[in-house]
Design a protein around this motif. Sequence first.
Motif, PDB file in Angstrom:
ATOM      1  N   ASN A 199       7.284  -9.183   1.929  1.00  0.00           N
ATOM      2  CA  ASN A 199       5.984  -9.158   2.593  1.00  0.00           C
ATOM      3  C   ASN A 199       6.040  -8.401   3.920  1.00  0.00           C
ATOM      4  O   ASN A 199       5.021  -8.191   4.568  1.00  0.00           O
ATOM      5  CB  ASN A 199       5.463 -10.579   2.822  1.00  0.00           C
ATOM      6  CG  ASN A 199       6.409 -11.416   3.670  1.00  0.00           C
ATOM      7  OD1 ASN A 199       7.464 -10.947   4.112  1.00  0.00           O
ATOM      8  ND2 ASN A 199       6.047 -12.665   3.904  1.00  0.00           N
ATOM      9  N   LYS A 200       7.248  -7.974   4.313  1.00  0.00           N
ATOM     10  CA  LYS A 200       7.408  -7.184   5.530  1.00  0.00           C
ATOM     11  C   LYS A 200       7.667  -5.709   5.243  1.00  0.00           C
ATOM     12  O   LYS A 200       7.680  -4.888   6.156  1.00  0.00           O
ATOM     13  CB  LYS A 200       8.551  -7.748   6.382  1.00  0.00           C
ATOM     14  CG  LYS A 200       8.277  -9.153   6.910  1.00  0.00           C
ATOM     15  CD  LYS A 200       9.432  -9.633   7.784  1.00  0.00           C
ATOM     16  CE  LYS A 200       9.157 -11.029   8.335  1.00  0.00           C
ATOM     17  NZ  LYS A 200      10.274 -11.517   9.181  1.00  0.00           N
ATOM     18  N   ASN A 201       7.898  -5.386   3.969  1.00  0.00           N
ATOM     19  CA  ASN A 201       8.186  -3.994   3.613  1.00  0.00           C
ATOM     20  C   ASN A 201       8.028  -3.802   2.102  1.00  0.00           C
ATOM     21  O   ASN A 201       8.728  -4.442   1.317  1.00  0.00           O
ATOM     22  CB  ASN A 201       9.602  -3.596   4.040  1.00  0.00           C
ATOM     23  CG  ASN A 201       9.840  -2.109   3.948  1.00  0.00           C
ATOM     24  OD1 ASN A 201       8.959  -1.337   3.586  1.00  0.00           O
ATOM     25  ND2 ASN A 201      11.047  -1.682   4.282  1.00  0.00           N
ATOM     26  N   SER A 202       7.102  -2.925   1.715  1.00  0.00           N
ATOM     27  CA  SER A 202       6.896  -2.640   0.295  1.00  0.00           C
ATOM     28  C   SER A 202       7.937  -1.665  -0.250  1.00  0.00           C
ATOM     29  O   SER A 202       8.064  -1.500  -1.459  1.00  0.00           O
ATOM     30  CB  SER A 202       5.496  -2.064   0.065  1.00  0.00           C
ATOM     31  OG  SER A 202       4.504  -3.012   0.407  1.00  0.00           O
ATOM     32  N   VAL A 203       8.665  -0.991   0.645  1.00  0.00           N
ATOM     33  CA  VAL A 203       9.726  -0.079   0.232  1.00  0.00           C
ATOM     34  C   VAL A 203      10.997  -0.878  -0.028  1.00  0.00           C
ATOM     35  O   VAL A 203      11.414  -1.689   0.811  1.00  0.00           O
ATOM     36  CB  VAL A 203       9.982   0.996   1.304  1.00  0.00           C
ATOM     37  CG1 VAL A 203      11.199   1.837   0.953  1.00  0.00           C
ATOM     38  CG2 VAL A 203       8.758   1.881   1.459  1.00  0.00           C
ATOM     39  N   LYS A 204      11.602  -0.665  -1.169  1.00  0.00           N
ATOM     40  CA  LYS A 204      12.862  -1.323  -1.492  1.00  0.00           C
ATOM     41  C   LYS A 204      14.024  -0.530  -0.925  1.00  0.00           C
ATOM     42  O   LYS A 204      14.060   0.694  -1.031  1.00  0.00           O
ATOM     43  CB  LYS A 204      13.007  -1.475  -3.013  1.00  0.00           C
ATOM     44  CG  LYS A 204      11.967  -2.387  -3.648  1.00  0.00           C
ATOM     45  CD  LYS A 204      12.139  -2.505  -5.145  1.00  0.00           C
ATOM     46  CE  LYS A 204      11.670  -1.260  -5.859  1.00  0.00           C
ATOM     47  NZ  LYS A 204      11.704  -1.422  -7.341  1.00  0.00           N
ATOM     48  N   ASN A 205      14.967  -1.236  -0.306  1.00  0.00           N
ATOM     49  CA  ASN A 205      16.157  -0.594   0.268  1.00  0.00           C
ATOM     50  C   ASN A 205      15.775   0.473   1.292  1.00  0.00           C
ATOM     51  O   ASN A 205      16.380   1.538   1.375  1.00  0.00           O
ATOM     52  CB  ASN A 205      17.017   0.017  -0.838  1.00  0.00           C
ATOM     53  CG  ASN A 205      18.458   0.268  -0.414  1.00  0.00           C
ATOM     54  OD1 ASN A 205      18.948  -0.305   0.562  1.00  0.00           O
ATOM     55  ND2 ASN A 205      19.136   1.141  -1.131  1.00  0.00           N
ATOM     56  N   GLY A 206      14.769   0.151   2.099  1.00  0.00           N
ATOM     57  CA  GLY A 206      14.276   1.106   3.083  1.00  0.00           C
ATOM     58  C   GLY A 206      15.260   1.421   4.192  1.00  0.00           C
ATOM     59  O   GLY A 206      15.179   2.471   4.827  1.00  0.00           O
ATOM     60  N   GLY A 207      16.213   0.513   4.434  1.00  0.00           N
ATOM     61  CA  GLY A 207      17.246   0.764   5.439  1.00  0.00           C
ATOM     62  C   GLY A 207      18.507   1.352   4.856  1.00  0.00           C
ATOM     63  O   GLY A 207      19.482   1.579   5.577  1.00  0.00           O
ATOM     64  N   PHE A 208      18.526   1.568   3.529  1.00  0.00           N
ATOM     65  CA  PHE A 208      19.662   2.170   2.820  1.00  0.00           C
ATOM     66  C   PHE A 208      20.945   1.359   2.975  1.00  0.00           C
ATOM     67  O   PHE A 208      22.048   1.905   2.845  1.00  0.00           O
ATOM     68  CB  PHE A 208      19.896   3.614   3.289  1.00  0.00           C
ATOM     69  CG  PHE A 208      18.676   4.480   3.194  1.00  0.00           C
ATOM     70  CD1 PHE A 208      18.240   4.939   1.958  1.00  0.00           C
ATOM     71  CD2 PHE A 208      17.948   4.821   4.326  1.00  0.00           C
ATOM     72  CE1 PHE A 208      17.096   5.730   1.851  1.00  0.00           C
ATOM     73  CE2 PHE A 208      16.814   5.606   4.236  1.00  0.00           C
ATOM     74  CZ  PHE A 208      16.381   6.069   2.995  1.00  0.00           C
ATOM     75  N   GLU A 209      20.813   0.063   3.235  1.00  0.00           N
ATOM     76  CA  GLU A 209      22.011  -0.763   3.405  1.00  0.00           C
ATOM     77  C   GLU A 209      22.735  -0.997   2.085  1.00  0.00           C
ATOM     78  O   GLU A 209      23.941  -1.238   2.063  1.00  0.00           O
ATOM     79  CB  GLU A 209      21.647  -2.101   4.052  1.00  0.00           C
ATOM     80  CG  GLU A 209      21.101  -1.980   5.470  1.00  0.00           C
ATOM     81  CD  GLU A 209      22.082  -1.319   6.421  1.00  0.00           C
ATOM     82  OE1 GLU A 209      23.186  -1.859   6.602  1.00  0.00           O
ATOM     83  OE2 GLU A 209      21.757  -0.246   6.970  1.00  0.00           O
TER      84      GLU A 209
END
Length: 377
Positions: A199-209
């Motif tokens: 619910n804080k980010n619709s992009v998955k793996n947005g930080g590329f961690e």
Amino acid sequence: MQGLVLLSVLLCASCHISLSLTNSTASNGTVADGLLENGNFENAPNATNMKGTVVVGRYTIPGWVNEGFVEYIKSGQKQGDMLLVVPEGAYAVRLGNEASIKQKIKVIKGMYYSITFSAARTCAQEERLNVTVAPDSGVLPIQTVYSSSGWDNYAWAFKAIYEVAELIIHNPGVEEDPACGPLIDAVAIKALYPPRPTNKNSVKNGGFEEGPYVFPNTPWGVLIPPNIEDDHSPLPAWIVESLKAVKYIDSAHYFVPQGRRAVELVAGKESAIAQIVRTIVGKMYRLSFAVGDANNSCVGSLVVEAFAGKDTLKVPYESKGKGGFKRAELKFKAVSNRTRIMFLSTFYTMRSDDFSSLCGPVLDDVKLLSIQTSPNP
């Protein structure tokens, strides 16, 4: 006598399988993240099974099964006027025409894994490698050299269909000199845990961690090859839909804007990553992200182009090559239930300290959130 020879071969095969399945293991008995058994080839073949540098016998290299013309190479060995360097330890293998190495790995059925390995070309300009864990396979082009050392790390992913996976690295090339072919070193594995939107980010793996294994002793990142789809990507949730690779970097060797991992867009407009995200038609969204440089002497005017459906944004970043970043955002209205977001670098850039290594802007901390709009009075 033939029966004794056959028995010896079967015993060797049994020993190989046993060793392959008892390499570094996790608490559940499966392979642990890191080098495969003899993954850096430092455990040498018996001298009696060598003919010069050529490996004689399928089970000569401990932990591996080899097919075709395979050489065991020592760091510092010469090939004509070229000095062969090995990135991990002192030894590597070279795969000649149609040669391959393979190893059985104990895995968790249904789990996703990435393979990372070091490779260097030694002869042809169009060398490539086939990487297979049945039923998945992929062709990795290695003709473009991204590091000044001549070695690059590559990642490839698969989904485990069985509890034992057989990894095959194969050179499909056909050269005039059958000994020509790529060098292979430092083969590792890492379990992948595909992230979900929140619910804080619709992009998955947005930080590329979440991504492939990064070797601690090779400071040139890991290349995610082109034409990688998101269902089996070593960079979970992301698609590399370009002609060239993107580079996965870590904070131990590079400047990273957020967390421990990021992506460097190293090949201009030929180096792009994308993701399909869920959106609601008519709603406004904010796509935010960080753009910077990796502290790797990538100096000059860098530009990242961001796309969200039909909306675009160009983000310039004047790099001094010493690390740093800026944040940017793209607001757009969704016109579909699924929106494709994509990032690429506008320019080709070379590192200023060696003029032979491709580099580019760093992308990190990608977020997508809907914008709350006030109702009309």
